[in-house]
Design a protein around this motif. Structure first.
Motif, mmCIF file in Angstrom:
data_model
loop_
_atom_site.group_PDB
_atom_site.id
_atom_site.type_symbol
_atom_site.label_atom_id
_atom_site.label_comp_id
_atom_site.label_asym_id
_atom_site.label_seq_id
_atom_site.Cartn_x
_atom_site.Cartn_y
_atom_site.Cartn_z
ATOM 1 N N SER A 146 5.799 -16.566 6.267
ATOM 2 C CA SER A 146 6.499 -17.770 6.301
ATOM 3 C C SER A 146 7.734 -18.028 5.624
ATOM 4 O O SER A 146 8.421 -18.999 6.000
ATOM 5 N N GLY A 180 -0.890 -0.821 5.339
ATOM 6 C CA GLY A 180 -1.113 -1.118 3.901
ATOM 7 C C GLY A 180 -0.654 -2.525 3.421
ATOM 8 O O GLY A 180 0.100 -2.950 2.682
ATOM 9 N N ASP A 194 -8.931 -0.665 2.365
ATOM 10 C CA ASP A 194 -9.860 -1.612 1.926
ATOM 11 C C ASP A 194 -10.477 -2.160 3.300
ATOM 12 O O ASP A 194 -10.084 -2.764 3.934
ATOM 13 N N ALA A 232 -10.454 -5.872 3.652
ATOM 14 C CA ALA A 232 -9.131 -6.507 3.584
ATOM 15 C C ALA A 232 -8.926 -7.545 4.933
ATOM 16 O O ALA A 232 -9.217 -7.358 5.813
ATOM 17 N N ASN A 259 -5.580 0.057 6.635
ATOM 18 C CA ASN A 259 -5.871 -0.106 5.315
ATOM 19 C C ASN A 259 -6.879 0.304 4.568
ATOM 20 O O ASN A 259 -8.033 0.493 5.478
ATOM 21 N N GLN A 300 8.161 -18.607 -8.283
ATOM 22 C CA GLN A 300 7.806 -17.598 -7.351
ATOM 23 C C GLN A 300 7.637 -16.421 -7.751
ATOM 24 O O GLN A 300 8.422 -15.837 -8.570
ATOM 25 N N GLY A 322 0.762 -1.184 -0.096
ATOM 26 C CA GLY A 322 0.036 0.206 -0.010
ATOM 27 C C GLY A 322 0.757 1.260 -0.027
ATOM 28 O O GLY A 322 0.353 2.303 -0.331
HETATM 29 C C1 LIG Z 1 5.240 -19.523 -0.931
HETATM 30 C C2 LIG Z 1 4.887 -18.147 -0.532
HETATM 31 C C3 LIG Z 1 5.692 -17.421 0.492
HETATM 32 C C4 LIG Z 1 5.347 -16.298 0.835
HETATM 33 N N1 LIG Z 1 5.963 -15.686 1.980
HETATM 34 C C5 LIG Z 1 5.664 -14.528 2.293
HETATM 35 C C6 LIG Z 1 6.271 -13.977 3.492
HETATM 36 O O1 LIG Z 1 7.193 -14.733 4.060
HETATM 37 N N2 LIG Z 1 6.049 -12.397 3.835
HETATM 38 C C7 LIG Z 1 4.822 -11.992 3.313
HETATM 39 O O2 LIG Z 1 4.484 -10.820 3.559
HETATM 40 N N3 LIG Z 1 4.316 -12.668 2.095
HETATM 41 C C8 LIG Z 1 4.607 -13.762 1.773
HETATM 42 N N4 LIG Z 1 4.193 -14.293 0.469
HETATM 43 C C9 LIG Z 1 3.304 -13.325 -0.305
HETATM 44 C C10 LIG Z 1 1.747 -13.210 0.156
HETATM 45 O O3 LIG Z 1 1.146 -14.224 -0.453
HETATM 46 C C11 LIG Z 1 1.283 -11.886 -0.267
HETATM 47 O O4 LIG Z 1 1.331 -11.732 -1.593
HETATM 48 C C12 LIG Z 1 2.222 -10.718 0.317
HETATM 49 O O5 LIG Z 1 2.096 -10.946 1.686
HETATM 50 C C13 LIG Z 1 1.079 -9.372 -0.001
HETATM 51 O O6 LIG Z 1 1.892 -8.344 0.350
HETATM 52 P P1 LIG Z 1 1.130 -6.936 0.559
HETATM 53 O O7 LIG Z 1 0.169 -7.199 1.455
HETATM 54 O O8 LIG Z 1 2.221 -6.077 1.141
HETATM 55 O O9 LIG Z 1 0.765 -6.626 -0.564
HETATM 56 P P2 LIG Z 1 -1.127 -6.613 -1.563
HETATM 57 O O10 LIG Z 1 -1.445 -7.828 -1.251
HETATM 58 O O11 LIG Z 1 -0.890 -5.793 -2.633
HETATM 59 O O12 LIG Z 1 -1.650 -5.660 -0.481
HETATM 60 C C14 LIG Z 1 -1.520 -4.131 -0.425
HETATM 61 C C15 LIG Z 1 -2.405 -3.666 0.749
HETATM 62 O O13 LIG Z 1 -2.553 -2.195 0.761
HETATM 63 C C16 LIG Z 1 -3.583 -1.568 0.641
HETATM 64 N N5 LIG Z 1 -3.589 -0.288 0.288
HETATM 65 C C17 LIG Z 1 -3.352 0.259 -0.829
HETATM 66 N N6 LIG Z 1 -3.294 1.570 -0.872
HETATM 67 C C18 LIG Z 1 -3.236 2.061 0.410
HETATM 68 C C19 LIG Z 1 -3.420 3.250 0.907
HETATM 69 N N7 LIG Z 1 -3.330 4.377 0.358
HETATM 70 N N8 LIG Z 1 -3.829 3.412 2.046
HETATM 71 C C20 LIG Z 1 -3.952 2.065 3.017
HETATM 72 N N9 LIG Z 1 -3.896 0.901 2.558
HETATM 73 C C21 LIG Z 1 -3.793 0.922 1.136
HETATM 74 C C22 LIG Z 1 -4.692 -2.411 -0.024
HETATM 75 O O14 LIG Z 1 -5.917 -2.231 0.287
HETATM 76 C C23 LIG Z 1 -3.822 -3.807 0.103
HETATM 77 O O15 LIG Z 1 -4.812 -4.478 1.030
HETATM 78 C C24 LIG Z 1 4.546 -15.586 0.228
HETATM 79 C C25 LIG Z 1 3.791 -16.126 -0.941
HETATM 80 C C26 LIG Z 1 3.896 -17.798 -1.231
HETATM 81 C C27 LIG Z 1 3.258 -18.147 -2.205
#
Ligand SMILES: Cc1cc2nc3c(=O)[nH]c(=O)nc-3n(C[C@H](O)[C@H](O)[C@H](O)COP(=O)(O)OP(=O)(O)OC[C@H]3O[C@@H](n4cnc5c(N)ncnc54)[C@H](O)[C@@H]3O)c2cc1C
Ligand SMILES: Nc1ncnc2c1ncn2[C@@H]1O[C@H](COP(=O)(O)O)[C@@H](O)[C@H]1O
Lengths: 326, 256
Positions: A256, A270, A293, A296, A291, B179, A215
């Motif tokens: 993880s 975010g 959303d 979320a 967040n 990945q 975010g």
């Molecule tokens: C095998 C595997 C291992 C993984 N290991 C990890 C791990 O160790 N750690 C990890 O974190 N992820 C891991 N992931 C990835 C995980 O599945 C997610 O893709 C990841 O955590 C998403 O990161 P995020 O929440 O930052 O991004 P997003 O899912 O893109 O979320 C962004 C969020 O920000 C919000 N947002 C946007 N703009 C604003 C704003 N202006 N103000 C407030 N809110 C806002 C949105 O509503 C959204 O909810 C792994 C995935 C797999 C498949």
């Protein structure tokens, strides 16, 4: 057997702790179905591990001990598990949802013209039928899924969904299950697992953590969360995409594939709340989520939620904290 | 080297989702779609490998007519051609059925390497690639961070849990599940977008391929998850909620 078979997992002779969660799920499923649960361990030189399983309430503990199972390969593990399942004929086969299970259980299921109900968070028996709950759309929705076609049916359980401390003790006989494995069937050559450079930052002992996700949009915007972290006297952490982008070092990743943390306060800014992130921080005592959303998934585990724009809320929060500390 | 990349079109990340009246999938009209995130990295890995080794990158996508948009974008980034298996109602396919469909199309191509994403952002089964490898009788490796040709085979770096990694080598043809986030994604250039218009998209249906996808898993019902905690949602203008939160953290949670 016609009940539930739990295929546990060990890594280099030590249990993957999530194996106990899968075992708890297996016992629960068996008792709800009015049938019995067995557990299997695959590897080479696994006698002590089997002994430990034998102290649980199980119909039987199966050992599949073979030198070609000393190092994990998908080909050998699939072949061994296939032979085990064909001999035991369980109705349900449960796994912990680990990277290794992701690597071979779908292949195993396909050999039985089945698909794995992957990453299940709950199970319920209704009218003799098992419904598994699993997440869709990165945790935004849940689905109840049932298995069709003839058994065996396969499912894996999500980390943290079942409680290891609910495994019921008991005593079970150990049975060695012979399998025949041909080295020629292993097509991959696996080298020794390794770790990259030691972590310089240990987030696991931090009392307060401010964690930032996608975010934040751009690296240049990180300043506002850094300021909040400073005001709160907190460590800065992040979701995976932030570290993948190189905006913060890998050692600050929570989840993880990053660090597991249990601070008194975790502020998620975010971050959507994908399960791979949640498993790393669910243990925090107080969780704050910011967040935009309101739906979320991060809000499902938050104590305090603010649905709004982080670019307005974070600076205001920094000010309020400074003022309170005065 | 002939590389096939399986790409899926999924609802855009920030979509507001509504459950269909059938209760079994989401309303498709309200959402915009994009390429499944890890598949974008699979495509990138495929393009990079083919730039080194020469050869062709073919994208393979099963999805409704609207998926053509995502396919065009992949072509604009540099994929050479595409196969579009026209299939509505992806929500009804389990990973076995999806892989059966993809396998039938792969058999007409005999690629050296197949790349998929490690997981789809919508169904999230995390299996289709592995099942596809099994149906095609190929070796595979999952959660791949790096891949390079080595002799007549391929050497890959696989992510394990808890900060562990492992190198694995295998002969070709093989299948890898890629990945997310492992490299920088390229953008389509104007030139690329123009060229994409002339690139071949072969459209086929399941019956053209001689398969009747037969799912064994069925989604009985989808619904919003229940909260596991009593979340206190704080409302008001930024300054107001900030003050309320600090108050709570100090006197209720006692963490300040
Ligand atoms: C095998 C595997 C291992 C993984 N290991 C990890 C791990 O160790 N750690 C990890 O974190 N992820 C891991 N992931 C990835 C995980 O599945 C997610 O893709 C990841 O955590 C998403 O990161 P995020 O929440 O930052 O991004 P997003 O899912 O893109 O979320 C962004 C969020 O920000 C919000 N947002 C946007 N703009 C604003 C704003 N202006 N103000 C407030 N809110 C806002 C949105 O509503 C959204 O909810 C792994 C995935 C797999 C498949
Ligand atoms: N309908 C589809 N068309 C093309 N590729 C797909 C399709 N469904 C799944 N895949 C591929 O399989 C991977 C894993 O999907 P899944 O098993 O649903 O998590 C995705 O990242 C895609 O690469």
């Amino acid at each position: 057997m016609s009940g539930v078979l739990v295929i546990t997992e060990q890594f280099r002779g030590a249990w993957r702790p999530i194996s106990w969660e899968a075992l708890a799920a297996g016992q629960q499923l068996a008792s709800q179905l009015g049938t019995k649960a067995g557990a299997a361990v695959l590897g080479s030189g696994i006698g002590t591990l089997a002994q430990e399983l034998a102290g649980k309430q199980l119909d039987r503990v199966y050992t599949v001990d073979h030198e070609l199972l000393a190092t994990y390969t998908a080909d050998a593990f699939t072949a061994a598990a296939e032979q085990l399942v064909r001999q035991m004929q369980p109705e349900y086969v449960l796994f912990p949802h680990t990277y290794q299970v992701r690597d071979f259980a779908p292949k195993l299921a396909a050999r039985f013209q089945q698909a794995l109900v992957s990453d299940a968070t709950a199970l319920a028996v209704r009218g003799g039928r098992v419904l598994f709950t699993r997440q869709l759309f990165q945790g935004k929705l849940n689905a109840d899924v049932s298995c069709g076609g003839p058994p065996p049916w396969f499912a894996s359980v999500q980390a943290g969904a079942f409680r290891a401390d609910q495994v019921r003790p008991g005593s079970a006989a150990i049975e060695a299950v012979p399998v025949s494995l041909d080295p020629a069937l292993i097509r991959t050559r696996a080298e020794e697992p390794f770790r990259e450079a030691q972590r310089a930052v240990d987030l696991s002992s931090a009392e307060r953590i401010v964690s930032v996700g996608r975010g934040i949009r751009e690296k240049e915007n990180l300043g506002i969360v850094e300021e909040l972290a400073q005001a709160l006297d907190a460590e800065l952490a992040a979701s995976r995409p932030i570290c993948d982008n190189g905006w913060l070092p890998m050692e600050r990743q929570v989840g993880s594939s990053g660090q597991t943390v249990a601070p008194k306060l975790y502020v998620a800014v975010g971050i959507s709340g994908a399960i791979q992130h949640l498993v790393g921080m669910k243990g925090a005592r107080t969780i704050v989520a910011i967040n935009k959303d309101a739906n979320a998934p991060i809000f499902e585990i938050a104590d305090y939620g603010i649905a709004g724009d982080l670019f307005e809320i974070v600076p205001a929060l920094t000010e309020a904290v400074k003022k309170a500390k005065g | 080297m002939k590389i096939l990349v399986a790409i899926k079109q999924v609802p855009a990340r920030d979509s507001q989702l509504r459950v269909q009246s059938s209760g079994r999938w989401i309303e498709q009209q309200d959402v915009s779609f994009e390429i499944n995130e890890p598949d974008a990295y699979a495509l990138e890995a495929g393009l990079q490998l083919s730039e080194k080794a020469g050869g062709e990158v073919v994208v393979l996508c099963a999805g409704p007519a609207g998926a053509a948009q995502t396919i065009r974008e992949a072509l604009a980034k540099g994929a050479h051609r595409a196969i579009h298996i026209e299939q509505d109602d992806l929500g009804a396919l389990d990973p076995l059925a999806a892989a059966q469909l993809l396998a039938a199309a792969v058999r007409t191509e005999a690629p050296d390497l197949i790349l998929t994403g490690l997981q789809s952002d919508d169904a999230g089964y995390g299996q289709t690639g592995v099942v596809l490898a099994e149906l095609l009788g190929l070796p595979h490796a999952t959660i791949i961070m790096q891949a390079e040709q080595s002799g007549s085979g391929i050497r890959v770096k696989r992510e394990l849990e808890d900060g562990w990694f492992q190198h694995i080598e295998m002969p070709l043809p093989a299948l890898l599940t890629i990945q997310s986030g492992i490299s920088r994604l390229r953008y389509a250039t104007l030139m690329g977008i123009k060229k994409a218009r002339t690139k071949e998209i072969r459209r086929v249906t399941a019956s053209d391929l001689g398969v009747t996808p037969a799912p064994v898993l069925s989604i009985e019902r989808i619904y919003a998850p229940e909260k596991s905690k009593q979340t206190q949602m704080l409302e008001g203008a930024a300054g107001e909620v900030a003050a309320k939160l600090v108050e709570k953290l100090k006197f209720e949670a006692r963490v300040l």
